[in-house]
Design a protein around this motif. Structure first.
Motif, short mmCIF file in Angstrom:
data_model
loop_
_atom_site.label_atom_id
_atom_site.label_comp_id
_atom_site.label_asym_id
_atom_site.label_seq_id
_atom_site.Cartn_x
_atom_site.Cartn_y
_atom_site.Cartn_z
N UNK A 14 4.62 0.69 5.75
CA UNK A 14 4.89 2.12 5.77
C UNK A 14 5.80 2.52 4.60
N UNK A 15 5.82 3.83 4.33
CA UNK A 15 6.61 4.38 3.22
C UNK A 15 6.23 3.67 1.92
N UNK A 16 4.93 3.60 1.71
CA UNK A 16 4.35 3.02 0.50
C UNK A 16 4.83 1.59 0.23
N UNK A 17 4.81 0.81 1.31
CA UNK A 17 5.12 -0.61 1.15
C UNK A 17 6.60 -0.92 0.96
#
Lengths: 179, 179
Positions: free
Chosen positions: B94-97
């Motif tokens: 999540x949150x772009x990795x």
């Protein structure tokens, strides 16, 4: 990978058989789609953008390679990935030396959200995974805006006993580019 | 042990120098005392009882041996252990990795709670450890009854954006004795 975790594991969701198994690198696209299939996650930047593909692939590789973490996916009776969550085993001193099982990034495909798949997945965490992994305490946080999710966790037997705090590190700091 | 974390680290707490260092097995007693020096922890069973000594020692060994975890202690200017916290690095999709840094079991000796040691310790987490460990997100939960702690975290820059849920696994289940 947690060797003690028995996967794949078949559970029943309102009469339908669904399978929980370890995520592999081939699950990258379905997992990213699940993350973006949610307005709150999308608001945090998870929009399955092509420019984030490398960051997601690298994150997936890290999770799979990390012995303290397990990323699972749920397959519906057609074999499609319709849900995911991440488990982290955390040894701890508090509560007389209790190991904790942290649950992160719980997502169920929006079209399947009344199918019982989310409950089946969480019951597997609470009744099977936590026991196999020796963790008497299961914990998670949920965005304050997710009131439906809060009812869901409370119905399952979780207590909303804590306040969850987040801090975003100042990304302008030069040392923080080494993510 | 996180190799990228520079420890020991000296910080200033209202003019006094305090040292943050890795916990060792010799810190068992001071850490257990810090846990029991708190009515909420004591209410959960952390009362430094002799019968729990083996469970605490085993938990400390597990944390020290776990490459995803780091338990630190803070020493005051007399060299006494007056605080502790645990860090866990968690890779995530999540949150772009984004990799997360989870903070658990923050405790400061009651007699030192207005000394600035807690702030100095948390600022080290937010400004130094999170960056050295490549984690753009720092997260923790605090018992809903700890209103003083909530003000403390908010003042430091944390957002109380989440609800923290806990579930205690049914210990009567035979498989759960293998903790």
């Amino acid at each position: 990978m947690f060797e003690r975790l028995k996967l794949p594991f078949t559970v029943s969701a309102r009469g339908a058989e669904v399978v929980i198994r370890r995520a592999t690198r081939e699950d990258l696209q379905p997992i990213v789609q699940l993350l973006s299939d949610d307005p709150i996650s999308a608001g945090r930047g998870d929009v399955a953008s092509a420019e984030d593909a490398d960051a997601y692939a690298e994150a997936l590789r890290r999770i799979i390679d990390d012995p303290s973490n397990e990323l699972v996916v749920v397959l519906n009776d057609s074999g499609a990935v319709v849900g995911t969550l991440q488990l982290t085993v955390i040894p701890g001193m508090a509560r007389r030396g209790s190991t904790r099982l942290l649950v992160e990034a719980v997502r169920v495909k929006s079209a399947e959200r009344s199918s019982g798949i989310g409950s089946a997945l969480m019951r597997w965490v609470m009744e099977q995974a936590a026991i196999d992994l020796g963790a008497p305490l299961v914990q998670l946080t949920s965005d304050a805006a997710r009131t439906d999710a809060h009812r869901f966790y409370t119905r399952l037997g979780f207590a909303d006993s804590h306040v969850g705090f987040k801090y975003y590190v100042d990304r302008s700091h030069p040392a923080n580019h080494q993510r």
